[in-house]
Scaffold this active site. Structure first.
Site, PDB file in Angstrom:
ATOM      1  N   ARG A   1     -29.821  30.900-103.733  1.00 42.51           N
ATOM      2  CA  ARG A   1     -29.527  30.685-105.231  1.00 42.51           C
ATOM      3  C   ARG A   1     -30.956  30.331-105.912  1.00 42.51           C
ATOM      4  O   ARG A   1     -31.037  30.456-107.254  1.00 42.51           O
ATOM      5  CB  ARG A   1     -28.639  29.483-105.357  1.00 42.51           C
ATOM      6  CG  ARG A   1     -27.186  29.830-104.849  1.00 42.51           C
ATOM      7  CD  ARG A   1     -26.431  28.640-104.775  1.00 42.51           C
ATOM      8  NE  ARG A   1     -26.058  28.068-103.405  1.00 42.51           N
ATOM      9  CZ  ARG A   1     -25.512  27.196-103.240  1.00 42.51           C
ATOM     10  NH1 ARG A   1     -24.999  26.457-104.319  1.00 42.51           N
ATOM     11  NH2 ARG A   1     -25.246  26.934-101.742  1.00 42.51           N
ATOM     12  N   GLY A   2     -32.141  29.984-105.204  1.00 41.93           N
ATOM     13  CA  GLY A   2     -33.277  29.533-105.876  1.00 41.93           C
ATOM     14  C   GLY A   2     -34.020  30.624-106.697  1.00 41.93           C
ATOM     15  O   GLY A   2     -34.674  30.091-107.739  1.00 41.93           O
TER      16      GLY A   2
ATOM     17  N   GLU B   1     -38.142  36.421-104.984  1.00 36.23           N
ATOM     18  CA  GLU B   1     -37.809  35.215-103.947  1.00 36.23           C
ATOM     19  C   GLU B   1     -38.242  33.900-104.845  1.00 36.23           C
ATOM     20  O   GLU B   1     -39.322  33.987-105.553  1.00 36.23           O
ATOM     21  CB  GLU B   1     -38.498  35.371-102.669  1.00 36.23           C
ATOM     22  CG  GLU B   1     -38.713  34.253-101.822  1.00 36.23           C
ATOM     23  CD  GLU B   1     -37.624  33.706-101.058  1.00 36.23           C
ATOM     24  OE1 GLU B   1     -36.604  33.443-101.720  1.00 36.23           O
ATOM     25  OE2 GLU B   1     -37.477  33.619 -99.945  1.00 36.23           O
ATOM     26  N   ASP B   2     -37.720  32.680-104.478  1.00 39.96           N
ATOM     27  CA  ASP B   2     -38.227  31.606-105.290  1.00 39.96           C
ATOM     28  C   ASP B   2     -39.718  31.111-104.561  1.00 39.96           C
ATOM     29  O   ASP B   2     -40.664  30.913-104.993  1.00 39.96           O
ATOM     30  CB  ASP B   2     -37.393  30.473-105.354  1.00 39.96           C
ATOM     31  CG  ASP B   2     -36.805  30.048-103.975  1.00 39.96           C
ATOM     32  OD1 ASP B   2     -37.024  30.634-103.029  1.00 39.96           O
ATOM     33  OD2 ASP B   2     -35.641  29.224-103.849  1.00 39.96           O
TER      34      ASP B   2
ATOM     35  N   ASP C   1     -41.995  29.967 -97.650  1.00 38.44           N
ATOM     36  CA  ASP C   1     -42.224  28.764 -96.974  1.00 38.44           C
ATOM     37  C   ASP C   1     -42.869  29.214 -95.576  1.00 38.44           C
ATOM     38  O   ASP C   1     -43.883  29.763 -95.451  1.00 38.44           O
ATOM     39  CB  ASP C   1     -41.165  27.880 -97.065  1.00 38.44           C
ATOM     40  CG  ASP C   1     -41.540  26.513 -96.492  1.00 38.44           C
ATOM     41  OD1 ASP C   1     -42.573  26.085 -96.795  1.00 38.44           O
ATOM     42  OD2 ASP C   1     -40.536  25.837 -95.779  1.00 38.44           O
TER      43      ASP C   1
ATOM     44  N   LYS D   1     -46.181  28.870-100.299  1.00 33.24           N
ATOM     45  CA  LYS D   1     -47.102  27.667 -99.312  1.00 33.24           C
ATOM     46  C   LYS D   1     -47.669  28.259 -98.202  1.00 33.24           C
ATOM     47  O   LYS D   1     -46.958  28.339 -97.220  1.00 33.24           O
ATOM     48  CB  LYS D   1     -45.902  26.621 -98.932  1.00 33.24           C
ATOM     49  CG  LYS D   1     -45.333  25.894-100.029  1.00 33.24           C
ATOM     50  CD  LYS D   1     -44.264  24.865 -99.508  1.00 33.24           C
ATOM     51  CE  LYS D   1     -43.136  24.393-100.209  1.00 33.24           C
ATOM     52  NZ  LYS D   1     -42.242  23.836 -99.443  1.00 33.24           N
TER      53      LYS D   1
ATOM     54  N   PHE E   1     -42.783  19.288-100.918  1.00 34.45           N
ATOM     55  CA  PHE E   1     -41.346  19.748-101.181  1.00 34.45           C
ATOM     56  C   PHE E   1     -40.979  19.515-102.611  1.00 34.45           C
ATOM     57  O   PHE E   1     -41.311  18.742-103.581  1.00 34.45           O
ATOM     58  CB  PHE E   1     -40.488  18.861-100.590  1.00 34.45           C
ATOM     59  CG  PHE E   1     -38.966  19.270-100.564  1.00 34.45           C
ATOM     60  CD1 PHE E   1     -38.899  20.420 -99.446  1.00 34.45           C
ATOM     61  CD2 PHE E   1     -37.847  19.246-101.416  1.00 34.45           C
ATOM     62  CE1 PHE E   1     -37.535  21.085 -99.631  1.00 34.45           C
ATOM     63  CE2 PHE E   1     -36.709  19.795-101.473  1.00 34.45           C
ATOM     64  CZ  PHE E   1     -36.622  20.947-100.400  1.00 34.45           C
ATOM     65  N   VAL E   2     -40.895  21.014-103.552  1.00 30.47           N
ATOM     66  CA  VAL E   2     -40.578  20.733-104.819  1.00 30.47           C
ATOM     67  C   VAL E   2     -39.150  21.294-105.184  1.00 30.47           C
ATOM     68  O   VAL E   2     -38.296  21.785-104.641  1.00 30.47           O
ATOM     69  CB  VAL E   2     -41.736  22.226-105.327  1.00 30.47           C
ATOM     70  CG1 VAL E   2     -43.098  21.589-105.321  1.00 30.47           C
ATOM     71  CG2 VAL E   2     -41.301  23.574-104.829  1.00 30.47           C
TER      72      VAL E   2
ATOM     73  N   ASP F   1     -33.999  23.435-105.633  1.00 33.29           N
ATOM     74  CA  ASP F   1     -32.918  22.454-105.371  1.00 33.29           C
ATOM     75  C   ASP F   1     -33.449  21.592-104.305  1.00 33.29           C
ATOM     76  O   ASP F   1     -34.324  22.037-103.418  1.00 33.29           O
ATOM     77  CB  ASP F   1     -31.774  22.752-105.104  1.00 33.29           C
ATOM     78  CG  ASP F   1     -31.369  23.191-103.603  1.00 33.29           C
ATOM     79  OD1 ASP F   1     -32.120  24.154-103.298  1.00 33.29           O
ATOM     80  OD2 ASP F   1     -30.671  22.552-103.059  1.00 33.29           O
TER      81      ASP F   1
ATOM     82  N   ARG G   1     -31.945  21.934-110.007  1.00 34.11           N
ATOM     83  CA  ARG G   1     -32.366  23.324-110.184  1.00 34.11           C
ATOM     84  C   ARG G   1     -32.346  23.383-111.985  1.00 34.11           C
ATOM     85  O   ARG G   1     -32.971  24.482-112.261  1.00 34.11           O
ATOM     86  CB  ARG G   1     -30.884  23.814-109.724  1.00 34.11           C
ATOM     87  CG  ARG G   1     -30.927  24.176-108.236  1.00 34.11           C
ATOM     88  CD  ARG G   1     -29.781  25.378-108.066  1.00 34.11           C
ATOM     89  NE  ARG G   1     -29.391  25.103-106.818  1.00 34.11           N
ATOM     90  CZ  ARG G   1     -29.812  25.767-105.539  1.00 34.11           C
ATOM     91  NH1 ARG G   1     -30.973  26.459-105.698  1.00 34.11           N
ATOM     92  NH2 ARG G   1     -29.088  25.700-104.676  1.00 34.11           N
TER      93      ARG G   1
HETATM   94  P1  IMP Z   1     -38.692  30.125 -95.439  1.00 35.61           P
HETATM   95  O1  IMP Z   1     -37.568  31.076 -94.762  1.00 35.61           O
HETATM   96  O2  IMP Z   1     -39.116  29.065 -94.796  1.00 35.61           O
HETATM   97  O3  IMP Z   1     -39.947  30.811 -95.935  1.00 35.61           O
HETATM   98  O4  IMP Z   1     -37.929  29.489 -96.679  1.00 35.61           O
HETATM   99  C1  IMP Z   1     -37.599  30.142 -97.840  1.00 35.61           C
HETATM  100  C2  IMP Z   1     -36.604  29.265 -98.503  1.00 35.61           C
HETATM  101  O5  IMP Z   1     -36.549  27.892 -98.348  1.00 35.61           O
HETATM  102  C3  IMP Z   1     -36.742  29.448-100.276  1.00 35.61           C
HETATM  103  O6  IMP Z   1     -36.194  30.462-100.620  1.00 35.61           O
HETATM  104  C4  IMP Z   1     -35.993  28.015-100.649  1.00 35.61           C
HETATM  105  O7  IMP Z   1     -34.877  28.289-100.864  1.00 35.61           O
HETATM  106  C5  IMP Z   1     -36.174  27.112 -99.584  1.00 35.61           C
HETATM  107  N1  IMP Z   1     -37.415  26.207 -99.630  1.00 35.61           N
HETATM  108  C6  IMP Z   1     -38.488  26.400 -99.265  1.00 35.61           C
HETATM  109  N2  IMP Z   1     -39.417  25.378 -99.555  1.00 35.61           N
HETATM  110  C7  IMP Z   1     -38.909  24.609-100.430  1.00 35.61           C
HETATM  111  C8  IMP Z   1     -39.178  23.386-101.223  1.00 35.61           C
HETATM  112  O8  IMP Z   1     -40.281  22.858-101.470  1.00 35.61           O
HETATM  113  N3  IMP Z   1     -38.253  23.163-102.093  1.00 35.61           N
HETATM  114  C9  IMP Z   1     -36.706  23.641-102.015  1.00 35.61           C
HETATM  115  N4  IMP Z   1     -36.574  24.769-101.214  1.00 35.61           N
HETATM  116  C10 IMP Z   1     -37.556  25.042-100.610  1.00 35.61           C
END
Ligand code: IMP
Length: 183
Positions: free
Chosen positions: A45-46, A101-102, A105, A133, A154-155, A161, A167
């Site tokens: 949803r981000g 994508e938001d 990570d 990140k 963590f943002v 969220d 959000r």
């Molecule tokens: P990844 O699969 O680890 O790259 O995670 C991606 C998803 O994790 C993002 O689309 C976010 O929904 C969530 N996420 C990663 N970092 C944060 C953060 O700092 N705050 C909130 N959600 C996060």
């Protein structure tokens, strides 16, 4: 789990986000200048706030679709196991596709989603992430366009969220637990 009190420190202002989206939109328009229609795929949803602002800045014929992949649940750590909770409504074979994508990570979500979408043979597949990140990356993936590189914090806000909260903040802020101050 008892709730830990936290405050949110502003990291990126709404004005900075808007200016960056304007610049990114110009680059995306260049890349897709010859498109008949660009399918903009928001990862729920981000990305819902980001995609709303981005498509309104794009001077291109666009179609909007959404895909939901499981990510953090309610925790602050990635599960590393990605599942598709909601698939696209439309076909993308032979189409120009931009995945929105938001945050990238660990990279597991984007890697999984791109693998899935590539298997459907789009004509062009590009990705944009509002936040990156890079120090957290565990897979070999990079978005074609990035709004802002951020440190390992963590943002929240601008669609993003913490356990479904915050959000609706208009800016990006970093979560700071207030009990850490006393440690
Ligand atoms: P990844 O699969 O680890 O790259 O995670 C991606 C998803 O994790 C993002 O689309 C976010 O929904 C969530 N996420 C990663 N970092 C944060 C953060 O700092 N705050 C909130 N959600 C996060």
């Amino acid at each position: 789990m008892p709730e830990r009190p936290y405050v949110i420190d502003e990291m990126i202002s709404a004005k900075q986000i808007a200016a960056r989206i304007e610049a990114l939109a110009r680059e995306i328009e260049k890349e897709f200048s010859d498109t008949r229609k660009l399918v903009v795929v928001g990862l729920l949803r981000g990305s819902f706030v980001f995609i709303a602002d981005l498509v309104r800045e794009l001077d291109l014929p666009v179609e909007v679709d959404f895909l939901e992949a499981s990510s953090y649940g309610n925790a602050m750590e990635s599960s590393r196991e990605v599942r598709i909770l909601k698939d696209l409504r439309g076909e993308i074979e032979g189409r120009d596709v931009l995945v929105v994508e938001d945050i990238v990570d660990t990279g597991y979500t984007l890697t999984h989603v791109l693998g899935l979408l590539k298997s459907r043979n789009p004509k062009r597949l590009k990705t944009i992430a509002l936040l990156d990140k890079p120090t957290r990356r565990e897979t070999d993936v990079k978005a074609d366009w990035i709004g802002f590189e951020i440190p390992d914090e963590f943002v929240v806000g601008y669609g993003i969220d913490f356990a479904q909260r915050n959000r609706n903040l208009p800016h990006i802020g970093k979560v700071r637990f207030v009990d850490e101050d006393k440690a």
